[in-house]
Design an enzyme around this catalytic site. Structure first.
Site, PDB file in Angstrom:
ATOM      1  N   ASP A  54       0.842  -1.188   0.000  1.00 14.60           N
ATOM      2  CA  ASP A  54       0.000   0.000   0.000  1.00 14.60           C
ATOM      3  C   ASP A  54       0.882   1.245   0.000  1.00 14.60           C
ATOM      4  O   ASP A  54       1.553   1.546   0.995  1.00 14.60           O
ATOM      5  CB  ASP A  54      -0.907  -0.013   1.229  1.00 14.60           C
ATOM      6  CG  ASP A  54      -1.981   1.063   1.173  1.00 14.60           C
ATOM      7  OD1 ASP A  54      -1.909   1.938   0.282  1.00 14.60           O
ATOM      8  OD2 ASP A  54      -2.897   1.031   2.016  1.00 14.60           O
ATOM      9  N   TYR A 144      -1.047  19.005  -3.647  1.00 18.18           N
ATOM     10  CA  TYR A 144      -0.601  18.132  -4.738  1.00 18.18           C
ATOM     11  C   TYR A 144       0.705  18.647  -5.334  1.00 18.18           C
ATOM     12  O   TYR A 144       1.661  17.884  -5.538  1.00 18.18           O
ATOM     13  CB  TYR A 144      -1.690  18.064  -5.807  1.00 18.18           C
ATOM     14  CG  TYR A 144      -1.330  17.202  -7.004  1.00 18.18           C
ATOM     15  CD1 TYR A 144      -1.361  15.816  -6.914  1.00 18.18           C
ATOM     16  CD2 TYR A 144      -0.973  17.781  -8.223  1.00 18.18           C
ATOM     17  CE1 TYR A 144      -1.040  15.018  -8.008  1.00 18.18           C
ATOM     18  CE2 TYR A 144      -0.650  17.000  -9.317  1.00 18.18           C
ATOM     19  CZ  TYR A 144      -0.690  15.623  -9.206  1.00 18.18           C
ATOM     20  OH  TYR A 144      -0.367  14.840 -10.290  1.00 18.18           O
ATOM     21  N   ALA A 146       2.930  20.545  -3.959  1.00 14.55           N
ATOM     22  CA  ALA A 146       4.029  20.386  -3.001  1.00 14.55           C
ATOM     23  C   ALA A 146       4.599  18.975  -3.068  1.00 14.55           C
ATOM     24  O   ALA A 146       5.828  18.780  -3.033  1.00 14.55           O
ATOM     25  CB  ALA A 146       3.539  20.687  -1.589  1.00 14.55           C
ATOM     26  N   LYS A 148       4.557  17.038  -5.637  1.00 11.12           N
ATOM     27  CA  LYS A 148       5.228  16.858  -6.925  1.00 11.12           C
ATOM     28  C   LYS A 148       6.516  17.683  -7.022  1.00 11.12           C
ATOM     29  O   LYS A 148       7.479  17.259  -7.663  1.00 11.12           O
ATOM     30  CB  LYS A 148       4.271  17.210  -8.065  1.00 11.12           C
ATOM     31  CG  LYS A 148       3.101  16.239  -8.199  1.00 11.12           C
ATOM     32  CD  LYS A 148       3.576  14.826  -8.520  1.00 11.12           C
ATOM     33  CE  LYS A 148       2.433  13.898  -8.858  1.00 11.12           C
ATOM     34  NZ  LYS A 148       2.901  12.541  -9.226  1.00 11.12           N
TER      35      LYS A 148
END
Length: 229
Positions: A54, A144, A146, A148
């Site tokens: 996971d 998101y 941050a 990436k």
């Protein structure tokens, strides 16, 4: 025949990359979040091997992989899986921040760490399928983007650290691509989704495969690909 491990092969860009590599006879190891998903991937890609873990719980990946057979060597590790949740900095909770950072940044770092011996043995390649948000951001995209931006930093550090071991590192920054994730993005943005406006996932897969197939005397470090128009 080369050996590749791919996250996010169940749909979108990851599936397109897996289909391209499988079609030419390469060996695939596909990462799945649970046994049910692994069974689906094995049925979709005959001959592929699966690993279960996971990505939302990167601290458990070492334990999960220690109980499974791993490839002896890897020609590439392809990080394609990702999650997103839009929202303003004033509204996003720590839970939402942690979810995106875990899957989009910490899990790729940990999976890379665990598989570096196989990559070094093959003098393989790590490919991070990032996002245009890894280079710039907009309102509502803070968490998101941050994650990436952090993924870009991870790739840049890894490239410098592993160059002497013969491991190449590439980051691909796709613009908007017609995938199930893009449909969800439009829903959260409150916009109508028209897949014809965006790139096809196969176009991004072509950029990934191009990076993999580059002769050993060169390395694509960063590659941006955008929809036309």
């Amino acid at each position: 025949m080369r050996t590749h491990l791919i996250t996010g092969a169940g749909s979108g860009i990851g599936a397109a990359v897996a289909e391209r590599l499988a079609a030419r006879g390469d060996q695939l190891w596909l990462f799945a979040r649970n046994a049910g998903r692994a069974k689906e991937l094995a049925a979709r890609f005959p001959g592929a091997r699966t690993l279960v873990g996971d990505l939302a719980e990167p601290e458990r990946l070492s334990w999960a992989l220690s109980h499974q057979e791993l490839p002896d060597r890897l020609d590439s590790l392809l990080h394609v899986a990702g999650v997103f949740e839009l929202g303003s900095v004033g509204d996003l909770t720590p839970k939402i921040w942690n979810q995106q950072l875990a899957v989009n940044l910490v899990a790729p770092a940990e999976l890379t760490r665990l598989l570096l011996p196989q990559l070094r043995l093959a003098q393989g390649q790590v490919v991070f399928v990032n996002s245009g948000a890894g280079l710039r951001t907009s309102p509502q995209w803070g968490a998101y983007a941050a994650s990436k931006h952090g993924l870009k930093a991870l790739a840049d550090a890894l490239r410098g650290e592993e160059s002497d071991n013969g491991v190449r590192v590439t980051t691909v920054y796709p613009g908007r691509t017609a995938t199930p994730m893009q449909r969800k993005v439009h829903q959260q943005e409150g916009k109508e989704y028209d897949p014809e406006r965006w790139m096809n996932a196969e176009s991004v897969a072509t950029t990934v495969v191009t990076a993999l197939d580059l002769p050993r005397d060169a390395e694509i470090t960063d590659l941006s690909v955008r929809p036309r128009g």
